[in-house]
Write an enzyme that holds these catalytic residues in place. Structure first.
Site, PDB file in Angstrom:
ATOM      1  N   ASP A   1       3.152  -1.522  12.061  1.00 17.25           N
ATOM      2  CA  ASP A   1       3.174  -2.836  12.715  1.00 17.25           C
ATOM      3  C   ASP A   1       4.429  -3.655  12.394  1.00 17.25           C
ATOM      4  OD1 ASP A   1       2.525  -3.270  10.096  1.00 17.25           O
ATOM      5  OD2 ASP A   1       0.781  -4.531  10.471  1.00 17.25           O
TER       6      ASP A   1
ATOM      7  N   GLU B   1     -10.026  -1.295  11.398  1.00 15.30           N
ATOM      8  CA  GLU B   1     -10.732  -2.131  10.409  1.00 15.30           C
ATOM      9  C   GLU B   1     -10.573  -3.628  10.691  1.00 15.30           C
ATOM     10  OE1 GLU B   1      -8.867  -1.557   6.564  1.00 15.30           O
ATOM     11  OE2 GLU B   1      -6.888  -1.873   7.432  1.00 15.30           O
TER      12      GLU B   1
ATOM     13  N   GLY C   1       0.842  -1.201   0.000  1.00 15.00           N
ATOM     14  CA  GLY C   1       0.000   0.000   0.000  1.00 15.00           C
ATOM     15  C   GLY C   1       0.872   1.243   0.000  1.00 15.00           C
TER      16      GLY C   1
ATOM     17  N   THR D   1       4.890   1.579   6.383  1.00 14.94           N
ATOM     18  CA  THR D   1       3.477   1.230   6.484  1.00 14.94           C
ATOM     19  C   THR D   1       2.798   2.243   7.396  1.00 14.94           C
ATOM     20  OG1 THR D   1       1.840  -0.283   7.420  1.00 14.94           O
ATOM     21  CG2 THR D   1       4.052  -0.521   8.271  1.00 14.94           C
ATOM     22  N   ILE D   2       1.619   2.686   6.996  1.00 12.84           N
ATOM     23  CA  ILE D   2       0.887   3.587   7.895  1.00 12.84           C
ATOM     24  C   ILE D   2       0.446   2.813   9.137  1.00 12.84           C
ATOM     25  CG2 ILE D   2       0.077   5.109   6.047  1.00 12.84           C
ATOM     26  CD1 ILE D   2      -2.765   3.885   6.566  1.00 12.84           C
ATOM     27  N   ASP D   3       0.382   1.476   9.045  1.00 12.00           N
ATOM     28  CA  ASP D   3      -0.126   0.674  10.165  1.00 12.00           C
ATOM     29  C   ASP D   3       0.852   0.622  11.344  1.00 12.00           C
ATOM     30  OD1 ASP D   3      -2.249   0.184   8.557  1.00 12.00           O
ATOM     31  OD2 ASP D   3      -1.893  -1.960   8.295  1.00 12.00           O
TER      32      ASP D   3
ATOM     33  N   HIS E   1      -9.008   5.357   2.607  1.00 14.02           N
ATOM     34  CA  HIS E   1      -7.740   5.742   1.982  1.00 14.02           C
ATOM     35  C   HIS E   1      -7.382   7.209   2.141  1.00 14.02           C
ATOM     36  CE1 HIS E   1      -8.472   1.787   0.330  1.00 14.02           C
ATOM     37  NE2 HIS E   1      -7.174   1.720   0.093  1.00 14.02           N
TER      38      HIS E   1
ATOM     39  N   GLN F   1      -6.631   8.333   4.797  1.00 17.22           N
ATOM     40  CA  GLN F   1      -5.517   8.235   5.751  1.00 17.22           C
ATOM     41  C   GLN F   1      -4.172   7.996   5.080  1.00 17.22           C
ATOM     42  OE1 GLN F   1      -7.039   5.532   9.273  1.00 17.22           O
ATOM     43  NE2 GLN F   1      -8.246   5.207   7.432  1.00 17.22           N
ATOM     44  N   ARG F   2      -4.192   7.496   3.853  1.00 19.12           N
ATOM     45  CA  ARG F   2      -2.938   7.185   3.165  1.00 19.12           C
ATOM     46  C   ARG F   2      -2.550   8.248   2.150  1.00 19.12           C
ATOM     47  NH1 ARG F   2      -3.451   1.083   1.656  1.00 19.12           N
ATOM     48  NH2 ARG F   2      -3.216   1.888  -0.445  1.00 19.12           N
TER      49      ARG F   2
ATOM     50  N   ARG G   1       0.555  -4.894  -5.072  1.00 22.14           N
ATOM     51  CA  ARG G   1       0.686  -5.961  -4.071  1.00 22.14           C
ATOM     52  C   ARG G   1       1.073  -7.271  -4.745  1.00 22.14           C
ATOM     53  NH1 ARG G   1      -0.763  -4.138   0.808  1.00 22.14           N
ATOM     54  NH2 ARG G   1      -2.286  -2.460   0.982  1.00 22.14           N
TER      55      ARG G   1
ATOM     56  N   ARG H   1     -24.147   6.990  13.968  1.00 21.46           N
ATOM     57  CA  ARG H   1     -23.705   7.214  12.592  1.00 21.46           C
ATOM     58  C   ARG H   1     -22.318   6.605  12.395  1.00 21.46           C
ATOM     59  NH1 ARG H   1     -28.360   8.369  12.249  1.00 21.46           N
ATOM     60  NH2 ARG H   1     -29.283  10.293  11.399  1.00 21.46           N
TER      61      ARG H   1
ATOM     62  N   GLY I   1      -5.804  -0.407   9.839  1.00 16.58           N
ATOM     63  CA  GLY I   1      -5.097  -1.212  10.843  1.00 16.58           C
ATOM     64  C   GLY I   1      -5.602  -2.633  10.721  1.00 16.58           C
ATOM     65  N   ARG I   2      -4.871  -3.403   9.902  1.00  9.41           N
ATOM     66  CA  ARG I   2      -5.340  -4.746   9.589  1.00  9.41           C
ATOM     67  C   ARG I   2      -5.065  -5.707  10.735  1.00  9.41           C
ATOM     68  NH1 ARG I   2      -4.075  -5.800   3.648  1.00  9.41           N
ATOM     69  NH2 ARG I   2      -1.926  -5.458   4.338  1.00  9.41           N
TER      70      ARG I   2
ATOM     71  N   ARG J   1     -25.223  12.196  19.512  1.00 11.19           N
ATOM     72  CA  ARG J   1     -25.182  10.900  18.830  1.00 11.19           C
ATOM     73  C   ARG J   1     -23.921  10.113  19.200  1.00 11.19           C
ATOM     74  NH1 ARG J   1     -26.571  13.318  12.867  1.00 11.19           N
ATOM     75  NH2 ARG J   1     -28.802  12.862  12.893  1.00 11.19           N
TER      76      ARG J   1
ATOM     77  N   ASP K   1       5.833  -5.532   5.537  1.00 12.82           N
ATOM     78  CA  ASP K   1       6.305  -6.906   5.752  1.00 12.82           C
ATOM     79  C   ASP K   1       6.219  -7.767   4.495  1.00 12.82           C
ATOM     80  OD1 ASP K   1       3.590  -6.756   5.941  1.00 12.82           O
ATOM     81  OD2 ASP K   1       3.395  -8.102   7.661  1.00 12.82           O
TER      82      ASP K   1
HETATM   83  O1  F6P Z   1      -0.862  -0.663   3.816  1.00 14.39           O
HETATM   84  C1  F6P Z   1      -1.602  -1.096   4.911  1.00 14.39           C
HETATM   85  C2  F6P Z   1      -3.053  -0.794   4.666  1.00 14.39           C
HETATM   86  O2  F6P Z   1      -3.240   0.595   4.619  1.00 14.39           O
HETATM   87  C3  F6P Z   1      -3.962  -1.445   5.680  1.00 14.39           C
HETATM   88  O3  F6P Z   1      -4.169  -0.668   6.825  1.00 14.39           O
HETATM   89  C4  F6P Z   1      -5.205  -1.671   4.867  1.00 14.39           C
HETATM   90  O4  F6P Z   1      -5.925  -2.798   5.355  1.00 14.39           O
HETATM   91  C5  F6P Z   1      -4.695  -1.953   3.515  1.00 14.39           C
HETATM   92  O5  F6P Z   1      -3.461  -1.305   3.426  1.00 14.39           O
HETATM   93  C6  F6P Z   1      -5.609  -1.519   2.401  1.00 14.39           C
HETATM   94  O6  F6P Z   1      -5.041  -1.927   1.210  1.00 14.39           O
HETATM   95  P1  F6P Z   1      -5.593  -1.561  -0.224  1.00 14.39           P
HETATM   96  O7  F6P Z   1      -5.245  -0.137  -0.507  1.00 14.39           O
HETATM   97  O8  F6P Z   1      -4.875  -2.497  -1.131  1.00 14.39           O
HETATM   98  O9  F6P Z   1      -7.074  -1.755  -0.207  1.00 14.39           O
END
Ligand code: F6P
Length: 343
Positions: free
Chosen positions: A129, A222, A10, A125-127, A272, A274-275, A72, A266, A170-171, A162, A103
């Site tokens: 991890d 997520e 990603g 990675t934004i995650d 995305h 976030q990225r 990927r 709600r 965050g997988r 609300r 990774d």
């Molecule tokens: O790169 C990590 C990540 O941002 C995860 O947090 C997320 O689950 C995944 O990528 C989403 O990937 P894609 O953009 O391929 O849907």
């Protein structure tokens, strides 16, 4: 030296800052020439590349995404994929490869180093991890974006009294959820590391709202999962590294909260957003430090390593160590700090 570079997995704010730093130090400091492979390992497999030099890298420091493109693609899952990668590296006369990724990308880099490829990894990675580095670039940008969003959700949630469930990326690990949840004053934070009990969450929300008009922001990663299987989640499609495409737990959660508590609820899925966009100053600096350290490692002949941040110093760790264990959220941070403000 003739150095190849690629970005995989990603995308992540700060990738261009790494590319710029590698090329700058390599060209000016060492007299290197560069080949940028397009779209991660796919470009290495298919021998698709572009020349990279200092001129080409002008202006890219603050730009999100990656000028090299990413994918990927896993050459180990494609028939003849590894042989094609090795053939490309030979025909392009690549002396060393800088692989920038998480990774999965670094896992492939590690396996290719076993085939004799001279490779240095840069963690991304934004995650956040990856275990061998204290932090990855892209994480702080994602946390800032999520925090800004939570601040905005607060004012609208308060006006209507609300509950708003805000889903962040965050997988496998809940770093973004935990950091943004603390920074944004979340009433509840749900992470993949700790399966949640919907009854407990609803009881805490009822308790909180019983005290008066208390809008609640529930931040959920997520990859968060229910503890006892009481909530059914749709099964997701898998990518070439076997990861599910996630997104949508917040919808299930919000429906259940509204049904069980009667509070209007709600949902906001940040996805995305976030990225995308410009990296924070912190991420630009970390990415720049990583890039310079990576090309230095190449010239020291210190291959099969990954650059990492430890105690604010850039160090080199074996690639095998870098990809072995996912770094999970520190329970002390979640329960000792974030939880003080829940309920
Ligand atoms: O790169 C990590 C990540 O941002 C995860 O947090 C997320 O689950 C995944 O990528 C989403 O990937 P894609 O953009 O391929 O849907």
């Amino acid at each position: 030296m003739r150095v190849g570079m690629l970005t995989g997995g990603g995308d992540c704010p700060g990738l261009n800052a790494v590319i710029r730093a590698v090329v700058r130090k390599g060209e000016v400091g060492y007299g290197d020439s560069f080949v940028g492979f397009l779209d991660g390992w796919e470009g290495v497999m298919d021998n698709r590349s572009t020349d990279l030099d200092v001129e080409r890298c002008r202006g890219i420091l603050p730009r999100g995404g990656t000028i090299l493109g990413t994918s990927r693609t896993n050459p180990y899952k494609v028939d003849g994929g590894v042989a094609r990668c090795l053939a490309t590296l030979r025909s392009q006369r690549i002396d060393a490869l800088v692989a920038i990724g998480g990774d999965d990308t670094l896992g492939v880099a590690h396996r290719l180093s076993g085939e004799g490829v001279a490779v240095v990894g840069v963690p991304k990675t934004i995650d956040n991890d990856l275990s061998a580095t204290e932090v990855t670039f892209g994480f702080h940008t994602a946390v800032q974006i999520a925090t800004d969003a939570i601040d905005r959700l607060h004012t609208t949630a308060e006006s209507h009294d609300r509950v708003i469930v805000c889903e962040v990326m965050g997988r496998n690990a809940g770093w973004i959820a935990t950091y943004a949840g603390i920074a944004g004053g979340a009433a509840e934070i749900l992470v993949p590391e700790e399966p949640f009990d919907i009854d407990v969450i609803c009881a805490k929300l009822k308790n909180r709202h019983a005290k008066g008009r208390f809008a609640s922001i529930v931040v959920v990663a997520e990859g968060a999962v229910p503890a006892d299987g009481s909530l059914t989640l749709a099964s997701a499609e898998l990518d070439q590294f076997g990861h599910p495409r996630l997104g949508g737990i917040a919808n299930v959660l919000a429906g259940e909260i509204e049904k069980r508590t009667g509070f209007e609820t709600r949902v906001t899925l940040l996805g995305h957003v976030q990225r995308g966009g410009s990296p924070t100053a912190f991420d630009r600096i970390l990415a720049t430090r990583f890039g310079i350290a990576a090309i230095d490692a190449v010239h020291d002949g210190d291959f099969s390593t990954m650059v990492a941040l430890q105690a604010d110093k850039i160090v080199r760790v074996p690639l095998s160590e870098a990809v072995s264990v996912a770094k999970q959220v520190d329970p002390d941070l979640l329960h000792g700090v974030a939880e003080v403000f829940w309920g």
